[in-house]
Design a protein around this motif. Sequence first.
Motif, PDB file in Angstrom:
ATOM      1  N   UNK A  37       0.828  -1.203   0.000  1.00 52.96           N
ATOM      2  CA  UNK A  37       0.000   0.000   0.000  1.00 52.96           C
ATOM      3  C   UNK A  37       0.863   1.255   0.000  1.00 52.96           C
ATOM      4  N   UNK A  38       0.307   2.331  -0.557  1.00 48.53           N
ATOM      5  CA  UNK A  38       0.981   3.626  -0.506  1.00 48.53           C
ATOM      6  C   UNK A  38       0.984   4.178   0.912  1.00 48.53           C
ATOM      7  N   UNK A  39      -0.064   3.875   1.670  1.00 51.96           N
ATOM      8  CA  UNK A  39      -0.155   4.306   3.063  1.00 51.96           C
ATOM      9  C   UNK A  39      -1.290   3.538   3.715  1.00 51.96           C
ATOM     10  N   UNK A  40      -1.304   3.537   5.028  1.00 49.82           N
ATOM     11  CA  UNK A  40      -2.408   2.962   5.787  1.00 49.82           C
ATOM     12  C   UNK A  40      -2.909   4.006   6.766  1.00 49.82           C
ATOM     13  N   UNK A  41      -4.158   3.859   7.176  1.00 49.49           N
ATOM     14  CA  UNK A  41      -4.691   4.799   8.159  1.00 49.49           C
ATOM     15  C   UNK A  41      -5.766   4.146   8.996  1.00 49.49           C
ATOM     16  N   UNK A  42      -5.986   4.741  10.170  1.00 53.03           N
ATOM     17  CA  UNK A  42      -7.082   4.388  11.053  1.00 53.03           C
ATOM     18  C   UNK A  42      -8.056   5.554  11.082  1.00 53.03           C
ATOM     19  N   UNK A  43      -9.349   5.318  10.838  1.00 59.08           N
ATOM     20  CA  UNK A  43     -10.311   6.433  10.816  1.00 59.08           C
ATOM     21  C   UNK A  43     -10.317   7.271  12.086  1.00 59.08           C
ATOM     22  N   UNK A  44     -10.087   6.652  13.252  1.00 60.92           N
ATOM     23  CA  UNK A  44     -10.083   7.411  14.508  1.00 60.92           C
ATOM     24  C   UNK A  44      -8.906   8.364  14.617  1.00 60.92           C
ATOM     25  N   UNK A  45      -7.925   8.201  13.735  1.00 62.70           N
ATOM     26  CA  UNK A  45      -6.798   9.124  13.701  1.00 62.70           C
ATOM     27  C   UNK A  45      -6.840  10.039  12.485  1.00 62.70           C
ATOM     28  N   UNK A  46      -7.357   9.536  11.376  1.00 64.71           N
ATOM     29  CA  UNK A  46      -7.209  10.244  10.102  1.00 64.71           C
ATOM     30  C   UNK A  46      -8.198  11.374   9.897  1.00 64.71           C
ATOM     31  N   UNK A  47      -9.449  11.195  10.311  1.00 58.86           N
ATOM     32  CA  UNK A  47     -10.521  12.128   9.972  1.00 58.86           C
ATOM     33  C   UNK A  47     -10.848  13.030  11.159  1.00 58.86           C
ATOM     34  N   UNK A  48     -10.289  14.231  11.170  1.00 53.22           N
ATOM     35  CA  UNK A  48     -10.500  15.137  12.284  1.00 53.22           C
ATOM     36  C   UNK A  48     -11.163  16.433  11.879  1.00 53.22           C
ATOM     37  N   UNK A  49     -11.516  17.228  12.889  1.00 54.57           N
ATOM     38  CA  UNK A  49     -12.114  18.550  12.659  1.00 54.57           C
ATOM     39  C   UNK A  49     -11.584  19.509  13.713  1.00 54.57           C
ATOM     40  N   UNK A  50     -11.563  20.793  13.361  1.00 51.26           N
ATOM     41  CA  UNK A  50     -10.999  21.814  14.240  1.00 51.26           C
ATOM     42  C   UNK A  50     -12.057  22.675  14.899  1.00 51.26           C
ATOM     43  N   UNK A  51     -11.796  23.052  16.147  1.00 56.47           N
ATOM     44  CA  UNK A  51     -12.637  23.992  16.881  1.00 56.47           C
ATOM     45  C   UNK A  51     -11.820  25.236  17.168  1.00 56.47           C
ATOM     46  N   UNK A  52     -12.364  26.389  16.822  1.00 57.29           N
ATOM     47  CA  UNK A  52     -11.599  27.629  16.901  1.00 57.29           C
ATOM     48  C   UNK A  52     -12.246  28.617  17.857  1.00 57.29           C
ATOM     49  N   UNK A 596     -12.595   1.449  13.659  1.00 60.13           N
ATOM     50  CA  UNK A 596     -11.206   1.845  13.868  1.00 60.13           C
ATOM     51  C   UNK A 596     -10.265   0.666  13.602  1.00 60.13           C
ATOM     52  N   UNK A 597     -10.255   0.270  12.351  1.00 59.50           N
ATOM     53  CA  UNK A 597      -9.349  -0.785  11.907  1.00 59.50           C
ATOM     54  C   UNK A 597      -8.577  -0.284  10.693  1.00 59.50           C
ATOM     55  N   UNK A 598      -7.505  -0.975  10.386  1.00 62.45           N
ATOM     56  CA  UNK A 598      -6.569  -0.492   9.382  1.00 62.45           C
ATOM     57  C   UNK A 598      -7.187  -0.475   7.982  1.00 62.45           C
ATOM     58  N   UNK A 599      -7.028   0.662   7.300  1.00 64.69           N
ATOM     59  CA  UNK A 599      -7.414   0.837   5.907  1.00 64.69           C
ATOM     60  C   UNK A 599      -6.140   0.981   5.077  1.00 64.69           C
ATOM     61  N   UNK A 600      -6.149   0.438   3.868  1.00 71.91           N
ATOM     62  CA  UNK A 600      -4.965   0.476   3.008  1.00 71.91           C
ATOM     63  C   UNK A 600      -5.260   1.285   1.748  1.00 71.91           C
ATOM     64  N   UNK A 601      -4.409   2.252   1.487  1.00 76.15           N
ATOM     65  CA  UNK A 601      -4.559   3.109   0.317  1.00 76.15           C
ATOM     66  C   UNK A 601      -3.603   2.659  -0.781  1.00 76.15           C
ATOM     67  N   UNK A 602      -4.109   2.632  -2.016  1.00 72.89           N
ATOM     68  CA  UNK A 602      -3.296   2.235  -3.162  1.00 72.89           C
ATOM     69  C   UNK A 602      -3.367   3.317  -4.236  1.00 72.89           C
ATOM     70  N   UNK A 603      -2.301   3.490  -4.993  1.00 73.10           N
ATOM     71  CA  UNK A 603      -2.312   4.523  -6.040  1.00 73.10           C
ATOM     72  C   UNK A 603      -3.411   4.277  -7.062  1.00 73.10           C
ATOM     73  N   UNK A 604      -4.087   5.333  -7.463  1.00 70.08           N
ATOM     74  CA  UNK A 604      -5.125   5.252  -8.486  1.00 70.08           C
ATOM     75  C   UNK A 604      -4.987   6.460  -9.393  1.00 70.08           C
ATOM     76  N   UNK A 622      -9.186   2.748  -1.611  1.00 73.99           N
ATOM     77  CA  UNK A 622      -8.887   2.197  -0.294  1.00 73.99           C
ATOM     78  C   UNK A 622      -9.428   0.771  -0.198  1.00 73.99           C
ATOM     79  N   UNK A 623      -8.616  -0.112   0.371  1.00 66.16           N
ATOM     80  CA  UNK A 623      -9.048  -1.480   0.670  1.00 66.16           C
ATOM     81  C   UNK A 623      -9.432  -1.506   2.140  1.00 66.16           C
ATOM     82  N   UNK A 624     -10.698  -1.781   2.405  1.00 70.26           N
ATOM     83  CA  UNK A 624     -11.272  -1.618   3.731  1.00 70.26           C
ATOM     84  C   UNK A 624     -11.141  -2.897   4.567  1.00 70.26           C
ATOM     85  N   UNK A 625     -11.321  -2.780   5.873  1.00 74.57           N
ATOM     86  CA  UNK A 625     -11.254  -3.977   6.734  1.00 74.57           C
ATOM     87  C   UNK A 625     -12.311  -5.029   6.403  1.00 74.57           C
ATOM     88  N   UNK A 626     -13.445  -4.618   5.794  1.00 77.38           N
ATOM     89  CA  UNK A 626     -14.471  -5.588   5.423  1.00 77.38           C
ATOM     90  C   UNK A 626     -14.169  -6.253   4.086  1.00 77.38           C
TER      91      UNK A 626
END
Length: 731
Positions: A37-52, A596-604, A622-626
Amino acid sequence: MIKTRCWIFPFIGILLTGIVRAEDSGLITVDLSSGHAANTFLPNQAFGAGLDGLEKGDVTRLYTADNIRQMKSAGFKPISYRLRTELGIEVWHWNEKGVWSNPKRQEGYWVSNDHSAQPIMVTHGYRLPRRGNTFDQAGNNGYSRLDDNDPKTFWKSNPYLDQHYTGEDNALHPQWVVIDFGQRIDVNAARILWGTPYATFYQFEYWDGVDPIYLNENPPDSRWRLFQNGDMVDKAKTNEVLLLSQEFISARYVRILLTKASAKAPIKSRDIRDGLGYAIRELYFGTLDDKGRFHDEIRHGKHKDKQTIIYTSSTDPWHRVSDKDPNVEQPGFDLIMRSGLSNHLPILTPVGLLYDTPENSAAEIRFLKSRGYPVTQIEMGEEPDGQYITPEDYGALYRQWAKIIHKINPRLKLGGPGFQTDIDGWHAWPDAQGNSSWMNRFLNDLRIHHRLEDFNFFSFEWYPFDGICDPAAPQLAKAPELLDKVMQSLRQDGVPANIPWIITEYGYSAFAGRTEVEIPSALLNAEIVGQFLSLGGHTAYLYGYQPNTPILEPETCDQWGNLMLFLADDKGRIRAPMPTYYGAKLLTQAWAQPVNRLHRLYPASSNLKNDQGQPLVTAYAVYRPDHQWALMLINKSPQQAQSVTIRFLQSSDKEIAFLKGKLDIFQYSPKQYAWHSQGEQGYPTRSNPPEHFTIQSAAASTPITLPAYSLTIVRGQGPVPGDSIHPDPAP
C-alpha cells in the motif's frame, strides 16, 4: 463569526478545455503492482475537525446539545483545538482564575491556575499593550505602538528571546523592526525615541528587492543592505536624529536590526523580564535636508489605517487586566471534553508560545493531567510564519517550552509549527550560509542543541486558493499538484518521514467566499484528505466544524460565503447542512468503513485529462477492513458528465482485474444541492443527502457515470491486495 475568509466564485458555466465526451469512457486504474500500500490509516486518527475561537456570546449559542449531535453525525473523530488568540497577538487566559506577576496592580505576566473547582466553559484572550505589529491574523483591530503618536506607549520585544533565557548571545537572536512606507520614498535619516531597555548596538538597513515580507515574490539576489552610516553604537541615550547616509536612498522597506541590549530595567521594576529585550516608544524616518531640517515620512496614529505599516520580530507578553478582549471567546477545555465532540479521543492541544509564558503553558499541562483528559500531542504555538518570527527564535522558544512541559509529562508528543498555507513553501530571510528554508533552519536549530527528539510531529494548514474572483473549475484541476509540490518541498527541507504529518486546518481558502457554500467545497475537501493520506499524511482536520453564517470578504466581489458544515440561523441553531457536511459523510462513512481498523490506500489514476495534462477526474482507492474496495472519484468538470471504467493492475504478471458482483454507488452533485445567494441571508434552496444506488452484477466493462461537479464513491468486491493477507495490527 469565527475567522474571516475571502471568497472564490465558481462561475459554473466555464468549461475546462479537453473534456472527454460522455460517450467516451475514461479509465480508472488502481495500481497494485508494487505489492504494498501507498499508506495505511485508522479512521479514529485520520478524519478530524478543528474547533476555533469565536465571537462574543457564540460559545453559548453554538455549543448546544442539538448542534453537537448534528456536528458529530459528520463522522469526524479527533479534534484539533485552534488558538485564535495566538493569531490576534493576545495572551490566552485558558483559565480565567490565575496569578499576575504584579498582583497588586493586576498586570504583568500571567499564569492561569492549574486547578479549577468550577468547569472551564469559556476563556478569553488579552491584548498586548506593547504590541509592535500594525496588523494581526485574527480580528485585525489593533495597532502598533511604534507609530501611534504616543511617547508614553512602547513596543517591547519578547524577553524570552533574551540571552538570559536562551543561554545564547543576543546577536544569535537579533530582534528587528521593519517599516513599510507603501511605496518607494527617499530616506537618509531616522530618529528613535527609546524606552528601557534599549539597544547598545543596532543597524539601519533597507531592502534591495521587491518585498521582504512575501519572500517568494523576490528575485534571488534580494537582500537587506546596510545604510552608509547604518552601524550604531551607544546611540540610544540621546534620541537624536541620525544621519544614515549622505545621499538619499530610494526604498520602500527599512529595517532596524537590534543585536546588543542594555539589560537595564525601568526604575522601581522588580521583575527581571522588564529589563530584557528592547523597547522603543516611537519611530521617525525620512530625510535630513541641507539645512539640517528633519522631514518625517511615517504616519502616526492610534489606528491601523492611520499608521505606516510596521512589522516586528516578537512582542512582550506583558499585559493588564484591562486588556481583556471582550469580543473573542475560546471554548473552555471542560466544555470541549465534556461535550462529546472529542469522541473520548486525545485532542490536538495547543499551548500559547509566541505571546505567552512557559509557566502558563506548564500550568495548562498540569490542569489537563489533573482532569484526566486524554492528551497526547501538544502543538507549540500557531502560525509562527504568519507572525514573522524567524525559525531560530521559534526554536529558542520551542526548546524552553519543551523542557518545562516534559518535566510535567515526558510522554507528551510535541510538534508544530502549525504553518499558514504557502503554496510555494515556507521561507525566511537567508542566513549567513544563504539558507532560506524556514523548516530546515528550525530543524537545524533543534539538532545543534541536541533537542531533535523533542520534535514529534509536523503540522501545517492547507487552504490552497486565495483568488477572490477566480473560477473554481481550473482551481480544482490544479489542486493536486499544489499539495504534491509542497509535500515534496518539505521532504527536501528535511522534515522527518518517521513522524506524523498533520494538516491542522484545511478548506478551500483562508478567506471567505461563495465557492465555500457551493459543490466545489465538498470536492476539494475530499480531494485534500484523499491525496494527503495517499502521500503519507497521518491526520487532516477540517476547519469550519461549528455552524456559521455567510460573510462578505473582500468587498471587491459581491459574493458571500464561509467555511462551515452547517448554516446557522440568527440564534446559532443549525438551519441546513452544507456541501462540506455531505462530502464529509461520504468520506468518513461510505469511502472508509466507520470502524477503527486499518485501511490500506493504493495509487489510483485517471486517463481523463485537460490540455494542461491535469486530471479531470481524480481517484483514491482504499481497501477496507471488510475486504471491500472503495474508490472515491471526483469529477471536476462543471458541466460535463464522465463515464469511467475501473480496473486493477495486479502485481503477479501485470494482469488486469475488475470489480465484480454487487456495487454500491454513492453520488453527490448539483442534483442534490443548490445555493440561493442573498448576502448574509443566503441559504440552500436544495440540500439533500447523496444519492445511493446499486449495480447488482458488475462486469468488467461496466461503465459508471460521474455527474458534472460530483463526488462519487464506488464500493464492491475486487482483487485481494498481496499485503492485506497479514493480520491488522491493533489500533
